[in-house]
Design a protein around this motif. Structure first.
Motif, PDB file in Angstrom:
ATOM      1  N   ALA A  29      -2.540   1.861   9.816  1.00 48.53           N
ATOM      2  CA  ALA A  29      -1.572   2.086  10.892  1.00 48.53           C
ATOM      3  C   ALA A  29      -1.873   1.234  12.118  1.00 48.53           C
ATOM      4  CB  ALA A  29      -1.546   3.563  11.271  1.00 48.53           C
ATOM      5  N   ALA A  80       7.493   3.324  17.579  1.00 47.31           N
ATOM      6  CA  ALA A  80       6.917   4.448  16.831  1.00 47.31           C
ATOM      7  C   ALA A  80       7.820   4.928  15.696  1.00 47.31           C
ATOM      8  CB  ALA A  80       6.614   5.597  17.786  1.00 47.31           C
ATOM      9  N   GLU A  81       9.145   5.003  15.951  1.00 45.59           N
ATOM     10  CA  GLU A  81      10.048   5.548  14.935  1.00 45.59           C
ATOM     11  C   GLU A  81      10.267   4.600  13.758  1.00 45.59           C
ATOM     12  OE1 GLU A  81      12.577   3.600  18.158  1.00 45.59           O
ATOM     13  OE2 GLU A  81      10.794   4.893  18.047  1.00 45.59           O
ATOM     14  N   GLN A  98       7.600   2.650  12.452  1.00 42.70           N
ATOM     15  CA  GLN A  98       6.315   2.341  11.845  1.00 42.70           C
ATOM     16  C   GLN A  98       6.329   2.683  10.352  1.00 42.70           C
ATOM     17  OE1 GLN A  98       3.503   0.877  12.989  1.00 42.70           O
ATOM     18  NE2 GLN A  98       4.459   0.494  14.984  1.00 42.70           N
ATOM     19  N   ASN A 130       3.483   7.107   9.429  1.00 40.18           N
ATOM     20  CA  ASN A 130       3.580   8.045  10.546  1.00 40.18           C
ATOM     21  C   ASN A 130       2.480   9.085  10.392  1.00 40.18           C
ATOM     22  OD1 ASN A 130       4.225   9.938  12.472  1.00 40.18           O
ATOM     23  ND2 ASN A 130       6.400   9.964  12.031  1.00 40.18           N
ATOM     24  N   ASP A 168       1.636  11.208  12.852  1.00 38.09           N
ATOM     25  CA  ASP A 168       1.853  12.161  13.939  1.00 38.09           C
ATOM     26  C   ASP A 168       1.917  13.581  13.383  1.00 38.09           C
ATOM     27  OD1 ASP A 168       2.540  13.549  16.169  1.00 38.09           O
ATOM     28  OD2 ASP A 168       4.412  12.492  16.559  1.00 38.09           O
ATOM     29  N   ARG A 188      11.769  13.805  11.410  1.00 40.15           N
ATOM     30  CA  ARG A 188      10.523  13.204  10.946  1.00 40.15           C
ATOM     31  C   ARG A 188      10.721  12.860   9.478  1.00 40.15           C
ATOM     32  NH1 ARG A 188       5.316  15.787  13.247  1.00 40.15           N
ATOM     33  NH2 ARG A 188       6.411  14.943  15.072  1.00 40.15           N
ATOM     34  N   TRP A 222       5.272   9.744   6.027  1.00 39.16           N
ATOM     35  CA  TRP A 222       4.522  10.533   7.000  1.00 39.16           C
ATOM     36  C   TRP A 222       3.601  11.515   6.299  1.00 39.16           C
ATOM     37  CZ3 TRP A 222       5.929  15.876   8.612  1.00 39.16           C
ATOM     38  CH2 TRP A 222       6.966  16.433   7.851  1.00 39.16           C
TER      39      TRP A 222
END
Length: 225
Positions: free
Chosen positions: A95, A104-105, A107, A110, A112, A125, A129
């Motif tokens: 990452a 960020a949205e 990438q 994710n 997060d 989301r 991820w």
């Protein structure tokens, strides 16, 4: 005739109350989630500590190559990052290679793990991820969307703690992922397609007032004759 002062004041500030209301709602949601969150096991790996797969490396490589093609990375920078890429072992290391290349949205990874909150707005989301064992979701006069079709599940059973106040939760699942809803000691299966015994399960625990949970599954495969 001149409008009363209070009317003029309301008109002038018509657009100012919503951001403040969103901020208050988000703070309340965060406090609510924190109050009922169970402490995570000390031996549970963090998303950035998980081992990377070859498919994850290829995702990162594509972003790096695109960045070189449009001039954001020089050839020397590309070669340097590709060298780091193929020697990296964890998702966190991967990452870091694209952190300065995309917002960020967008990438490719994710990591997060924060709660998903939608207060008078839409939040989502998805993509690649890392899904922790428990996911906190809050939707107050808003909509949250969770897309698990390309997600990395840290557990075979994922618990979604959803607080819905005139809000909605939309869940997209791949084949084989079962979704059940637990509310007031009542369990309802939300997915329609059959799943294998012992397969992964999403358990949605809802605390809601006029809230709605929707599940979207892939199209059914046609049976071969």
């Amino acid at each position: 005739m001149r409008a009363p002062d209070i009317v003029r004041s309301v008109n002038e500030r018509a657009g100012s109350w919503l951001p403040k209301l969103q901020e208050v709602g988000e703070r309340l949601a965060e406090e609510w989630v924190t109050a009922r969150r169970q402490p995570a096991p000390s031996d549970a790996p963090q998303p950035h500590e998980l081992r990377a797969s070859d498919a994850d490396r290829e995702r990162i490589a594509q972003v790096l190559q695109d960045a070189h093609a449009d001039g954001r990375l020089s050839l020397e920078e590309l070669e340097e990052r590709l060298g780091v890429l193929y020697s990296s072992r964890t998702l966190g290391e991967l990452a870091a290679l694209t952190a300065d290349l995309l917002p960020a949205e967008e990438q490719p990874l994710n990591l997060d793990g924060r709660p998903v909150s939608a207060i008078f707005k839409k939040e989502q989301r998805g993509g690649r991820w890392v899904v922790p064992a428990e996911v906190a979701v809050t939707a107050m006069f808003g909509t949250t969307k969770l897309d698990f079709r390309d997600a990395i599940l840290q557990n075979r059973r994922i618990v979604i703690n959803a607080t819905l106040v005139f809000g909605g939760l939309e869940i997209h699942v791949p084949e084989g992922l079962e979704v059940i809803r637990v509310a007031k000691d009542k369990t309802v299966r939300l997915t329609k397609q059959p799943t294998e015994p012992g397969g992964p399960v999403l358990e949605v625990r809802t605390t809601n007032f006029a809230g709605e949970v929707k599940v979207k599954e892939p199209p059914r495969r046609k049976r071969r004759r």
